[in-house]
Design a protein around this motif. Structure first.
Motif, short mmCIF file in Angstrom:
data_model
loop_
_atom_site.label_atom_id
_atom_site.label_comp_id
_atom_site.label_asym_id
_atom_site.label_seq_id
_atom_site.Cartn_x
_atom_site.Cartn_y
_atom_site.Cartn_z
N ILE A 50 6.87 2.91 -7.04
CA ILE A 50 5.56 3.19 -7.62
C ILE A 50 5.68 3.59 -9.24
CG2 ILE A 50 3.72 4.77 -7.28
CD1 ILE A 50 4.07 4.71 -4.31
N ASN A 51 5.18 3.20 -9.97
CA ASN A 51 5.48 3.40 -11.44
C ASN A 51 4.31 4.11 -12.30
OD1 ASN A 51 4.36 1.17 -11.55
ND2 ASN A 51 6.12 0.14 -12.17
N VAL A 52 3.04 3.91 -11.90
CA VAL A 52 1.99 4.49 -12.35
C VAL A 52 1.15 5.00 -11.45
CG1 VAL A 52 0.13 3.95 -13.91
CG2 VAL A 52 2.04 2.62 -14.12
N VAL A 53 0.86 6.43 -11.79
CA VAL A 53 -0.20 7.14 -10.94
C VAL A 53 -1.20 8.12 -11.99
CG1 VAL A 53 -0.46 9.11 -9.25
CG2 VAL A 53 1.58 7.43 -9.04
N ALA A 100 1.62 13.90 -6.25
CA ALA A 100 2.94 13.76 -6.12
C ALA A 100 3.67 13.11 -4.82
CB ALA A 100 3.25 15.45 -6.07
N ALA A 101 2.62 13.43 -3.92
CA ALA A 101 3.06 12.73 -2.64
C ALA A 101 2.99 11.34 -2.58
CB ALA A 101 2.09 13.23 -1.52
N MET A 129 0.70 -1.24 -0.17
CA MET A 129 -0.02 -0.05 0.01
C MET A 129 0.68 1.32 0.00
SD MET A 129 -3.03 0.85 2.88
CE MET A 129 -1.97 1.40 3.89
N PRO A 130 0.49 2.10 -1.06
CA PRO A 130 1.19 3.35 -1.10
C PRO A 130 1.04 4.04 0.07
CG PRO A 130 -0.33 3.44 -2.58
CD PRO A 130 -0.41 2.09 -1.91
N LYS A 131 2.01 4.94 0.69
CA LYS A 131 1.99 5.75 1.85
C LYS A 131 1.75 7.33 1.67
CE LYS A 131 3.97 2.62 5.28
NZ LYS A 131 5.27 2.06 5.53
#
Lengths: 638, 301
Positions: free
Chosen positions: B271-274, B262-263, B230-232
């Protein structure tokens, strides 16, 4: 833009008139039939038959169109239905919300619906009246002012009826509850009065059915109006002939008083509407105080009523019930109906929460206190005897017949008062629940201020009771007391009796009594004979026989009897009736009262028997039949 | 135009409105949304002068509305439960409205008849279908030429064509006359198309009141492919909801969408795709209510 203070909106008024036209239309048709059509057909019929209208016929026809009582009921029904339809938007949430969202104030809604309702009632009345006037004038009947009297009374009653309905509308959010509240408002006082009477008669000793004059009877408007407001004929006497000369309205000031009362109701209703919470649409009662009153009132009224009903049923089966049983029944029924009222208010059977149980406790305590108050009050009232200097007259009656009446002899009045005190002294012994035989009589004190106090006693078979009854009987058979009591105080005055009959048996096919009218000379001869037999002490036992024990005709009593009539003095009002120790009759138009005196006699009444022979009413004593023979012959009387 | 200041209303022991504050500017279309029982109909009944508040004040055009005929003359109201008089037809109701509303435009009423071709104006309204009754209500309300139009579930029961018709008339009236519209509806997708302001009610309070663009700009859906878990996110970003399908995580985040993305990117090397996706009003409502213990958290995912 209209004035801010406007209380009328013509759009709403027009909508009311057009939407609910069947309502006022039906009422108008009824009134058309009641007034102009009826008058027209009656006058037409008389003219076709006789060719002319006499004054007597004119008034006779008009008689039927001046009825107040029946029309009053119609007015109240109309007022209820009008209130239900005109204010129906207050009883359903969606209509209440929509109507109050329109650019109208509550004052406008209230005023417009008030005026609409009054118009529904009054415009048909006025229109029918005008039509009736035209009909009368077309027949050259000019005494239309009496129809105007009727109209004024109807307008006043309509105003009261609709004001009461509007007042009730403001107390409830439930349309079907409205008729119930209007009826309750009209008859609550009578209901409570009846209930208190029944309970006090059961708990106390000596209370009779008569509670004196109804000073607060006006609290039951419909009943009071029906009793007190009427239009009657007035008569003019020329020589020996009397003829109807017009009509007079009785109770016009009562209608006026109620109109003022109606204004007060409307003012209260208006303020209630201003405070009304529209979200309460559908609720039985919308004010907190009203809910408390409804819960407690239902509990108390139903509690007392059902307790008395059950006790009455039990006693009819010979089961004697005392105050303790009554109290238990009262608490049980009272509580059940308190909860039932709560269920109605909450629209739910699940009301057994802590709050309701707490409130129930307070209610039961209040019920207990009310019982204590009634018990104490009845105890204090039953011991009350008027002071000697207050008493004008005392009457002792048995089974509706006068046994003893004292008005002028202070010593005898004192003696009756002493006997009364003695009854109260043995109250505990006499006031036992009983189902077996008992003696009963009533004592009525008429005070100098015109008020009355009546007591009714049931005395069981016992020594003390026998002693009291014997003394009463001795007083009653004393000739002067007996004659005054039975004939009235003016019996010695000339022409006191205006009519008289001798009831002889007429054994025709249908076996009925046939009265023979007595002329003035016959009446005088018979009156003297009655006085003589009373002074000989032989007439009394036939006319006050029941005090001696179980019911039976005295030996030798004839089935034939005499009846004398005299007219009471005064205006024929209620006071005269109560002061006179005789049965009474109100003639239909004048309210003058005729008193009827019945004289029974027997074999040992020699003066009466001789007078009957002397006047030719009988040829010999063999013409008379004993009471026991009548019974055997199974003769009908009327 | 409409100002509600700390309005409190209780029905017995139940507190229906618990200090409602609301502000609707002139010419706005204000969408009032909220879960069932939030108090929307109750506040609307206050706005139309039907209920009297226990506390607080309700001003329309700067004047209290309760028992104020002058102000109520400028307000037209279409309730959720319609009411027509017994046996009344559309023309009779029109005459009634005309008598009550000083601004009622009879010519406009007849002009608008072309928009409602299926309605027989001489037929008892209570015999018309529910949708037709709604059309009559809208027709009458718009003919009053009100300054404020208050609608409680206005298109409920209408067919899609008529819905579009109604919204179109409404929007044109707003543009033409600067009419203020307050509309309560559960159809958030439709509100999204017409409203410029939104108020979200819950538990008798307005919990959020913003312009729609502001509301949409302050909450976003971020999708990130993150193989390490999970991203923080930093604490200044409130995560309303998070779910994942394999390595793809979806976060509903309060705050500036670009800064939030951005955060997320800064939160881990792998993390490669947002992606930043816009939220519908319905989604905003659900996530906002989810935060307020509303029990439809997982409806969309």
């Amino acid at each position: 833009m209209k004035s801010k203070r406007s209380c009328f909106n013509k759009t709403i008024f027009f909508k009311n008139i057009t939407l609910y036209w069947p309502l006022w239309g039906v009422y108008f048709l009824y009134l058309l039939n009641y007034l102009p059509f009826r008058l027209y057909l009656s006058y037409r019929s008389i003219l076709d038959t006789t060719g002319e209208l006499s004054q007597e016929e004119i008034f006779h026809v008009m008689d039927g169109s001046l009825n107040v009582g029946w029309n009053m009921i119609i007015v109240f029904l109309m007022a209820i239905v009008s209130g239900m339809v005109l204010y129906n938007y207050l009883f359903v949430a969606k209509s209440a919300n929509m109507i109050h969202a329109f650019p109208v104030t509550r004052g406008e809604l209230f005023g417009t619906n008030l005026i609409s309702g009054l118009a529904f009632l009054m415009v048909p009345q006025v229109a029918a009246f005008l039509c009736a006037v035209l009909v009368c004038l077309s027949f050259h009947v000019t005494c239309v002012q009496y129809l105007g009297l009727w109209l004024l009374v109807m307008l006043g009653i309509s105003f009261l009826a609709y004001s009461m309905v509007v007042f009730c509308v403001m107390m409830t959010g439930q349309m079907l509850a409205l008729p119930f509240y209007v009826i309750l408002m009209n008859f609550l006082y009578l209901l409570l009065r009846f209930l208190v009477y029944v309970v006090v008669v059961f708990i106390g000793y000596g209370f009779s059915g008569d509670w004196g004059q109804e000073r607060a009877g006006w609290l039951s408007p419909m009943y009071y109006l029906m009793k007190r407001v009427y239009i009657t004929k007035t008569y003019t006497t020329v020589g020996r002939e009397s003829y109807c000369s017009g009509y007079v309205l009785h109770g016009g000031n009562i209608v006026l008083g109620y109109a003022v009362f109606a204004v007060v109701l409307l003012v209260i209703a208006y303020f209630c509407y201003q405070k009304r919470q529209l979200e309460q649409a559908g609720e039985l009662l919308i004010f907190w105080g009203g809910k408390v009153l409804f819960r407690c009132g239902s509990g108390m009224v139903c509690g007392y009523f059902l307790s008395m009903l059950v006790i009455d049923i039990l006693q009819s089966y010979g089961i004697v019930c005392g105050n303790a049983v009554f109290l238990i029944l009262l608490l049980v029924f009272g509580w059940l109906f308190y909860l039932f009222a709560e269920m109605l208010l909450e629209k739910s059977f699940h009301v057994f929460g802590r709050t309701v149980l707490k409130r129930s406790g307070i209610f039961l305590a209040a019920l207990l206190i009310s019982f204590g108050a009634v018990y104490l009050g009845s105890y204090l009232i039953e011991r009350k005897i008027p002071a000697m200097d207050e008493i004008r007259c005392v009457t002792v009656e048995q089974d509706g017949s006068v046994m003893l009446r004292e008005e002028e002899d202070a010593e005898k009045i004192q003696e009756i008062v002493e006997l009364h005190k003695e009854i109260l002294k043995y109250r505990k012994e006499f006031h036992q629940p009983h189902t077996d035989w008992y003696h009963s009589f009533s004592v009525t004190y008429t005070k100098k201020d015109g008020s009355r106090m009546e007591r009714y006693y049931e005395l069981p078979e016992c020594e003390h009771a026998k002693s009291i009854l014997d003394r009463l009987y001795q007083m009653a058979i004393e000739p002067d007391s007996f004659l005054t009591g039975i004939l009235g105080k003016g019996y010695e005055e000339p022409d006191y009796f205006t009519e008289g009959y001798f009831y002889d048996v007429f054994l025709n096919d249908i076996q009925e009594y046939a009265p023979e009218e007595l002329d003035a000379s016959m009446r005088e001869v018979l009156l003297q004979a009655i006085i003589a037999d009373a002074k000989d002490g032989v007439l009394q036992k036939y006319n006050i026989p029941y005090v001696e024990g179980d019911w039976a005709y005295p030996d030798g009593q004839y089935g034939n009897y005499l009846e004398l009539e005299h007219i009471m003095d005064g205006d024929g009002g209620v006071t005269d009736y109560w002061e006179e120790p005789v049965s009474y009759y109100i003639s239909d138009t004048t309210y003058a009262m005729t008193a009827y005196v019945t004289i029974y006699f027997g074999k040992d009444c020699s003066h009466i028997l001789s007078a009957l022979e002397e006047t030719g009413l009988i040829e010999s004593r063999e013409d008379l039949l004993l009471e026991t023979d009548y019974e055997k012959a199974d003769i009908y009387s009327y | 135009m409409i100002q509600v200041n700390h309005v409190v209303k209780s029905f017995g022991d139940f507190c229906a409105l618990n200090g409602v504050d609301m502000n609707v500017s002139k010419g706005n279309i204000y969408g009032l949304v909220g879960p069932n029982g939030a108090g929307k109909s109750t506040i609307i009944r206050h706005l139309t002068g039907v209920y009297r508040p226990d506390e607080g004040e309700i001003l329309v055009g700067g004047e209290p509305v309760y028992e104020n005929r002058r102000i109520k003359d400028q307000i037209a109201y279409i309730p959720d439960e319609l009411f027509y008089f017994l046996q009344a037809d559309t023309l009779e109701m029109m005459r009634y409205y005309k008598g009550l509303y000083s601004g009622f435009d009879e010519k406009m009423f007849y002009r608008m008849q072309e928009f409602f071709p299926n309605i027989d104006v001489r037929r008892n309204i209570r015999r018309l279908s529910k949708g037709m009754q709604k059309q009559v209500a809208f027709w009458l309300a718009i003919s009053c030429r009100p300054q404020v139009l208050i609608l409680d579930e206005p298109v409920d029961g209408l067919d899609p064509v008529m819905r579009r018709q109604i919204w179109s008339i409404l929007v044109s009236e707003v543009e033409e006359r600067q009419m203020t519209v307050l509309v309560s509806s559960h159809n958030l997708r439709e509100l999204e198309d017409v409203c410029d302001h939104v108020g979200i009610m819950n538990h008798g309070k307005i919990v959020i009141e913003r312009s729609l663009s502001e509301l949409q700009g302050n909450i976003s859906k971020i999708q990130a492919a993150c193989p390490t878990g999970m991203p923080k996110l930093p604490k200044e970003f409130e995560v309303l909801h998070m779910s994942n399908t394999g390595r793809v995580y979806t976060l509903i985040v309060k705050g500036n969408p670009k800064e939030a993305a951005a955060a997320v990117m800064a939160g881990g090397e792998q993390i490669n795709v947002v992606d930043i996706l816009p939220l519908t009003l319905e989604e905003i409502f659900i996530y906002e209510m989810g935060g307020a213990d509303y029990e439809v958290k997982e409806i969309l995912f």
